[in-house]
Design a protein around this motif. Structure first.
Motif, short mmCIF file in Angstrom:
data_model
loop_
_atom_site.label_atom_id
_atom_site.label_comp_id
_atom_site.label_asym_id
_atom_site.label_seq_id
_atom_site.Cartn_x
_atom_site.Cartn_y
_atom_site.Cartn_z
N ARG A 52 0.83 -1.09 0.02
CA ARG A 52 0.14 0.08 -0.03
C ARG A 52 0.91 1.38 0.18
O ARG A 52 2.28 1.32 0.60
N SER A 106 -4.62 3.71 -0.84
CA SER A 106 -4.42 3.08 -1.97
C SER A 106 -3.29 1.83 -2.29
O SER A 106 -2.09 2.04 -1.39
N GLU A 122 0.74 0.36 -6.88
CA GLU A 122 0.94 -0.61 -8.05
C GLU A 122 2.41 -0.56 -8.52
O GLU A 122 2.75 -1.53 -9.09
N TRP A 136 -12.78 3.67 -6.85
CA TRP A 136 -11.66 3.77 -6.41
C TRP A 136 -11.57 2.52 -5.67
O TRP A 136 -10.38 1.87 -5.50
N LEU A 137 -12.29 2.36 -4.58
CA LEU A 137 -12.34 1.34 -3.60
C LEU A 137 -12.09 -0.09 -4.50
O LEU A 137 -11.41 -0.97 -4.03
N ARG A 147 -8.52 0.38 -6.47
CA ARG A 147 -7.06 0.99 -6.11
C ARG A 147 -6.67 0.53 -4.52
O ARG A 147 -6.04 0.94 -4.05
N THR A 148 -7.48 -0.12 -4.00
CA THR A 148 -7.34 -0.39 -2.56
C THR A 148 -7.20 -2.07 -2.38
O THR A 148 -7.89 -2.73 -3.48
#
Ligand code: ATP
Ligand code: ATP
Ligand code: MG
Ligand code: MG
Lengths: 272, 412, 338, 272, 412
Positions: A108, A112, A115, B270-271, B274-275
């Motif tokens: 993380r 978020s 990546e 997003w959830l 991206r999480t």
């Protein structure tokens, strides 16, 4: 003797009418590679799944690093430091390679995902295994059999495991990738991990294993130090008979054979 | 025949993961576009076609008043579709969302109007009722193992019963017509300057974020998009948003409820993407056994997703009630459920789990909303209206399906 | 303030917003009758028609669309009278007058109200059922009560009116609490009736109150299938052709006929007047919680075998040929229709 | 030379950004076993799927028994007499072994299925392959990896094929089952079928193949008669270099090796 | 440690496929029973519990009149559930079945009553309309690739529109109250002697068939069930059937519509399980790629299944209309769809495809019918009625789920 890092005692498991495991014992020491061999359906994968919490045994005890533990979920096994490569790979076809590698242990950056870092590390890891993957952003559904297997193996190395269970890890791998994986297993052993390697390939088993445990029809059927045993003996223990289809084939081959190189061995057989 | 031993040795390959140089990344992107992996594009084309057809049939379709209405109309739908998208991602279904939205509306009205709770408190209670319902349903599904279809079918009935009970004798309860809630849902619009500013800020933020990511990727020696790509996208986005805003402010402007819905859609996008939590939802929906073996607490994911879905259904019910100005026994009944699922599916969410496109609930709600709105403008009798609705719905998805098909025939 | 669109000469736009299409009356009667009358009074007027399919939020959407299309009058038959205030306030914000058609819009500054009284409908059903039973020499016993949809507010009003007639009559309504038919569906009424027969026995009741013709049809099928002949007196509402035929055939006792024609035409007259900037006057008002609404109220009529000719046939709702198909020709003869 | 039973010319196939096959040629003669080898992701499985109609090639021609054919569906391939064992097996988990074996070619008795006869023949077939399957009425979801593979192989033999494509058929098989499958492949060749065998296992390849075709990065990269070539040469063609991880490993092994039996070869390596 | 070389060689194993001697087969059967693979048993237990509860709440529940009513009530539902079971077996959904049944009812009434077609001809036309609709929908799904959810959602709307159109002006059309169709659906019962004979014949046929199969298996040297097993089942079946028949003939008896429905269920059970066509449906639902690779024409299976489903929906609509005695705009609307899917799922059909239990539509229809029927006998207000329906529905399935769970925990 030192204390085993992982010890199973009297593990049994039944599926409906099929008794897949009966009273199986197994010990794995740190810094040691144990090959688990056996016929198809002997119960090897069932044993692995019993150890790593995917389908806990009906009876029997598991001791890890000296403490008796109940491993009821894969999560619990991971917490203990048991990493597993499953025979059926268990990848999420809809996710790409990076996401499969880091599944359940995502990196993380604030709330978020990171990546970029995950992608970087994935690339690095896969290069180490000489993996040929067109892009780490391809969904694994698009990968070849061997590429999928490489991903599964890489996955298991991402955490910091103490014991690694490999269920036929090289079955779909090319010669180069197999060699890399064997090298890797040796490195794991050298780093003091306990490794259980399931394989039908005697060459691979001989190459890296310190000890061989044989399962037959869900029971222990012998355990050998690799120094003290010939392939014939192992195969006899697997098939339950010294006279078997393998030995017959070998006898036939031996008449025609000349090579002495274990990998290059076996000359051509003309059409019969 | 080529003999590798007599030929010069093939140069050791660059590892495949490094194959994609920046240049090739674009090539690959265009390539995927060509062979059909073009995400939400087909449904956007479908949407544009719908707009063209309706506009040519009735020129009021695209006037500012009607567009503002459309925004108001799809707010509740979009929120509910966001919730059901999460459940569909698991490969499951929630049939109770309509009832839950109706129940939430009833609870809101009863607590606010009858019991005199402050507006915000009443809204909070109504939404929490949704969360509770979802948690119960999710638990029965995840822990006992009753198929989600049955659990939520039971919920569909039970919560409708509870809704009737909550509304009691009265049947219909009106919100104070000049109260906060009605004002917010019906008469609150983003001030013009703010709308223009936002419409400029969003592309800017997108650009900024893209460039930052690009820099990090370059630093990590990963393939990067060419510079012009995010810039082009940002410019297009900017122009589009400014145009829409300019148009809407010929009438009342951008409704806050619409902004709220868009925020919900964007947040959950997003959830999901991206999480770590969202990644787990993808995993459970893609291969539940693999997810379990990866140490993911599948039960927790399932329960939380059902709780989120019901919560959003409750929010949607609250928004709908505020917009209508009342709640009654019919709130949340009828096509509410099917419209929400349809919006999610049209937007590109698979019923088989594990797959959804970006902003699917928004796009789907726009399609459904545009069809319904456009048909209202053509005075059709009920039978024709039904037939036309069905046909347009199908037509909007056919383009998508055809593209997908060509994609499959290209082997994906 | 509602008249500033009247400055335009000749044409104008009138929005007709009807609540549902599951019963025939709205699409088959109200709409064409209304349109015909408007065309007659104001050939240049345009009519924007919408049907909300039992969905109040959709009706709101339709009202918005109508206003968007430039409607100068809303003739609004609300799905939910208590809930349509929002539409009225939206219309008011555009200075468009609203006529509350058929169902009363509550708590809102409505300009006119044209209707039958829904409670009165229930009352009429109850009264004629009681009278019929007394004719048959019954003074006590159970009346099975089949109400409308639990989620339909009108069903509550019918129910209330019916109770006002039945509760004091000496008959007892069963079951308690009242049964409301999900979705008004005949199949559901049929199942319910079968349960009541199982419960009460085939002769355990003397009459059936059914809230409309659809539920009456379901109940009658249940009784016939159970072998109850003749079918005890059963009420209905809407004067559907199928119900008239059942009345002729003797299966259903009565239906409530709301003469759609005068209602629709009255609405058309008021609407056209409003478009032209006039303000029609009436002396009756109905208080809807907010204002005293100037009202035109029409009387619902009970239709039985005896007055089919004088009502639905006389009003050209159905021709005798439509009613008396081959199946019913004998019954028609007996009833004096042919 | 005789006419090949199956010939591919210039077969190419692209998936999005990945060029899986470019201009690949392959010929298979009746009564011959062709081993198709190559690195992971080299395009072997893609080639098999292109031949058997699962995902037809973008360009290139397929000639079968002298006629050029378009094989657009698996059904068409079966009609021609091409049987395939897929790497990912393609079994219906919800059906039992018997039903999977006879899927698409069920035996009938009047309008209904002849379950008794199908069960009898399944039992017979599996016994021939020395399969260890607890019951032919188990759903294949309950089978071990090797058992599943045996089922898939048996399936392909049920029709009366002219060409058999085997994509890593022995990857998950035990030693006895592998030996049986190799015997079987020899029997197929002797019956005059054309066999394409994909395998990463050089021992198996040497044991049964007449010819070896190498794919590398989706292109032909050499074709050898098995008599004329050493394992090193094949591996060099696969990996694209004579100096590679395999040769390094072999060199290391060779220093320690003593055995001359191709199957029992390779002595133990102690922990490093 | 056991050394296989010093120990006497393990005797060469009998091949595993021969492991199951007759004796062991029963052992295995009891074993699976113990570990939970007990098929429809849990839902039968659920059904029995429902019966006990309703009977104790209202003793008229089990009286002959009410049981005959129940038989009449579930006929249409069972037929529709059979159709949707086929579609669910593919892992797909058909949302249009309600509309199609309504359309078929409308077509029947219009052709028969208005246009004067003979009863059977009118029925045939109505059913063929269903077939046509299903073929169209199936083709759009299979050939163009629009998700079945969207195709049939469009169908739901379109066919309802067509239904309104077909019914036209009138809205409601009566069947001649004394005509063939009404008589058949409302007043036709199997003669007592025939019912008793059938109730004896069925167990006998079952026994005969079992014994024949047993002989063939023995001849093929396959494991066989012990002799007592089919005999015991036949005896139990005989007693049960005779009891039910005796009970029903205290009132009107066994309705022909019910017999017809049972025949439909049994026929399609046979089709699914005992024919090559059914096997292909299983395969497509289990693993579509494997089915395709096995040379199965997946498109043909899909289209035919949707055609069958719509055909059965039409048949169901026809039966419902005949029983009601008329059709109107509401025919087939509302809960028709959801009840049919629920019946299939409760009976044990998986929404994920490839799995269904024996006679699932019949068992599911019995559960749903019994709940609805039992609730009619209890005078409950609408809200309580909804809540109770939902709760009972859930309860009926929980047993099943718990058994399944314990089965999973046993590793299956
Ligand atoms: N879920 C299950 N249900 C029923 N039986 C099962 C299940 N899983 C495994 N079995 C049975 O248990 C036995 C052992 O299976 P297991 O997968 O452990 O074998 P294995 O030793 O890994 O074989 P292989 O080498 O083929 O992978 C097999 O006979 C198999 O059929
Ligand atoms: N459906 C697909 N979409 C995208 N790429 C694909 C797809 N199928 C295969 N590929 C790619 O094509 C290449 C060739 O794959 P293929 O499965 O033919 O390899 P292979 O030679 O069989 O390898 P292995 O020995 O690992 O099985 C791989 O790089 C793979 O990632
Ligand atoms: Mg295994
Ligand atoms: Mg492959």
């Amino acid at each position: 003797m030192r204390e085993p890092i992982l010890a199973l005692r009297g593990v049994s498991k039944r599926f409906g009418a099929v008794q897949a495991l009966s009273e199986v014992d197994l010990e794995v020491y740190a810094g040691e590679v144990v090959a688990l061999v056996g016929d198809n359906g002997a119960g090897k994968s069932t044993l692995v799944k019993a150890i790593c919490g995917v389908s806990p045994p009906d009876t029997g005890t598991v001791t890890f690093a000296g403490r008796e533990v109940r491993v009821e979920t894969p999560h619990a096994a991971q917490e203990l430091g048991i990493a597993t490569v499953f025979q059926d790979l268990a990848l999420c076809d809809n996710l790409d390679v990076v996401n499969n590698l880091f599944l359940g242990r995502e990196l993380r950056r604030g709330a978020s995902l990171d990546e970029v870092e995950m992608e970087r590390r994935s690339g690095k890891l896969l290069r180490e295994l000489a993996a040929r993957i067109p892009s780490v952003r391809l969904p694994v559904a698009a990968l070849s059999g061997g590429q999928r297997q490489t991903v599964a193996i890489s996955r298991s190395l991402l955490g910091d495991p103490k014991v690694v269970l490999l269920d036929e890890p090289t079955a779909a791998l090319g010669v180069a990738q197999t060699a890399q994986v064997l090298n890797l297993i040796e490195r794991l052993r050298d780093r003091g991990l306990g490794v259980v390697l399931i394989s039908h390939n005697m060459v691979d088993v001989r190459a890296v294993a310190d000890r061989v445990a044989v399962l037959r029809l869900g029971r222990n059927n012998g355990e050998f130090r690799i120094h003290d045993v010939t392939n014939e003996q192992i195969i006899a223990a697997i098939t339950g008979a010294t006279q078997n289809v393998v030995s017959e084939r070998v006898a036939r081959l031996r008449e025609q054979t000349a090579g002495d190189d274990p990998l290059a061995a076996g000359s051509a057989e003309g059409g019969a | 025949m080529a003999d590798p031993l007599t030929e010069p040795a093939v140069p050791p390959p660059t590892p495949a993961t490094e194959l994609s140089s920046p240049k090739e990344a674009v090539g690959g992107w265009l390539q995927t576009l060509r062979t059909g992996d073009i995400g939400s594009l087909p449904i956007i084309i479908g949407l544009i076609l719908i707009v063209i057809v309706f506009q040519s049939l009735n020129p009021t379709f695209l006037n500012a008043f009607n567009l503002v209405n459309l925004c108001l109309q799809i707010a509740a739908l979009g929120i509910m579709a966001t919730g059901i998208t999460l459940v569909l991602m698991l490969g499951e279904i929630d049939l109770s969302i309509g009832s839950v939205s109706g129940l939430a509306a009833a609870v809101l009205l009863v607590t606010h109007v009858n019991d005199g709770f402050a507006p915000l408190l009443a809204v909070l209670i109504a939404v929490l009722v949704g969360t509770l319902v979802g948690t119960i349903q999710g638990s029965i599904f995840a822990k006992i193992g009753v198929p989600s279809f049955i659990v939520t079918l039971a919920g569909l009935l039970i919560w409708q019963g509870v809704q009737l009970r909550v509304l009691g004798e009265q049947g219909t309860i009106n919100l104070p017509p000049a109260g906060t809630l009605v004002r917010w849902a019906q008469f609150s619009f983003v001030p013009r300057w703010l709308a223009i500013a936002l419409a400029a800020l969003i592309p800017l933020l997108y650009l900024l974020f893209s460039l930052l990511t690009r820099r990090r990727r370059a630093a990590a020696e990963l393939p990067v998009m060419p510079l012009w790509l995010p810039i082009a996208v940002a410019v297009i986005l900017f122009v589009l948003l400014q145009l829409v805003v300019a148009k809407l402010y010929l009438d009342r402007g951008v409704p806050w409820t619409f902004v709220f819905m868009v925020l919900v859609v964007v947040f959950f996008d997003w959830l999901l993407r991206r999480t770590a939590y969202g990644r787990k939802i993808f995993a459970v929906g893609g291969n539940i056994e693999a997810a379990r073996r990866a140490g993911i607490n599948v039960d927790a994911i399932r329960i939380s997703v059902f709780a989120l879905c019901s919560t959003l259904a409750a929010v949607s019910g609250v928004v709908a009630a505020m917009r209508l100005g009342f709640a009654n026994q019919q709130s949340g009944s009828g096509e509410t459920l099917i419209n929400a699922i349809a919006a999610a599916v049209i937007g590109g969410t698979s019923l088989f789990g594990g797959r959804t496109r970006r902003y699917a609930p928004l796009l789907g709600a726009l399609v459904i909303g545009a069809i319904a709105n456009g048909l209202e403008l053509l005075s059709l009798s009920s039978d024709v209206r039904l037939i036309v609705t069905g046909t347009v719905l199908l037509a909007a998805v056919v383009i998508d399906a055809l593209v997908q098909r060509s994609r499959t025939s290209h082997g994906r | 303030e509602s008249g500033d669109s009247g400055s335009k000469a000749g044409g104008g736009k009138i929005a007709l917003l009807l609540p549902e299409s599951q019963t025939t009356r709205y699409e088959q009667h109200d709409r064409p009758l209304f349109e015909a009358k408007v065309k007659q009074l104001c050939p240049d007027c345009e009519i924007i028609y919408s049907n909300a399919q039992q969905d109040q939020s959709r009706q709101q959407q339709q009202a918005e669309a109508a206003l968007n299309n430039g409607a100068q009058v809303l003739v609004l038959d609300p799905v939910d009278g208590a809930a349509a205030a929002t539409i009225v306030s939206l219309a008011k914000s555009k200075n468009v007058p609203v006529i509350s058609y058929d169902r009363l819009i509550q708590n809102a500054p409505v300009d006119y109200y044209i209707s039958f009284d829904n409670e009165r409908v229930g009352q009429l059903q109850g009264e004629s059922l009681v009278n019929r039973l007394k004719e048959l020499g019954k003074t006590s016993g159970n009346i099975v009560m089949i109400n409308g949809s639990p989620t339909d507010n009108n069903a509550k009003l019918f129910n209330k009116g019916a109770h006002s007639a039945l509760d004091t009559s000496g008959f007892k309504t069963v079951p308690t609490p009242d049964f409301f038919t999900p979705e008004w569906k005949p199949e559901n009424a049929q199942k319910f009736m079968e349960g009541q027969i199982a419960q009460l026995g085939k002769d355990g009741f003397v009459g059936v109150y059914a809230a409309n013709d659809g539920t009456a049809g379901g109940a009658i099928s249940a009784m016939r299938a159970a072998g109850i002949t003749p079918v005890p007196p059963t009420t209905g509402q809407d004067a559907e052709l199928a119900a008239i035929q059942r009345i002729v055939g003797g299966d259903q006792y009565m239906t409530v006929y709301k003469a759609f024609k005068p209602e629709a035409e009255q609405a058309a007259e008021v609407a056209v007047a409003l478009v032209k900037g006039e303000k029609p006057s009436t002396d009756r008002t109905v208080n809807n919680g907010a204002v005293d609404v100037p009202s035109f109220l029409l009387e619902p009529q009970a239709v039985t075998k005896d007055n089919i000719k004088q009502t639905v046939v006389a009003d050209n709702l159905y021709t005798v040929e439509q009613i008396c198909t081959s199946t019913y020709s004998a019954a028609c003869q007996a009833a004096g229709l042919t």
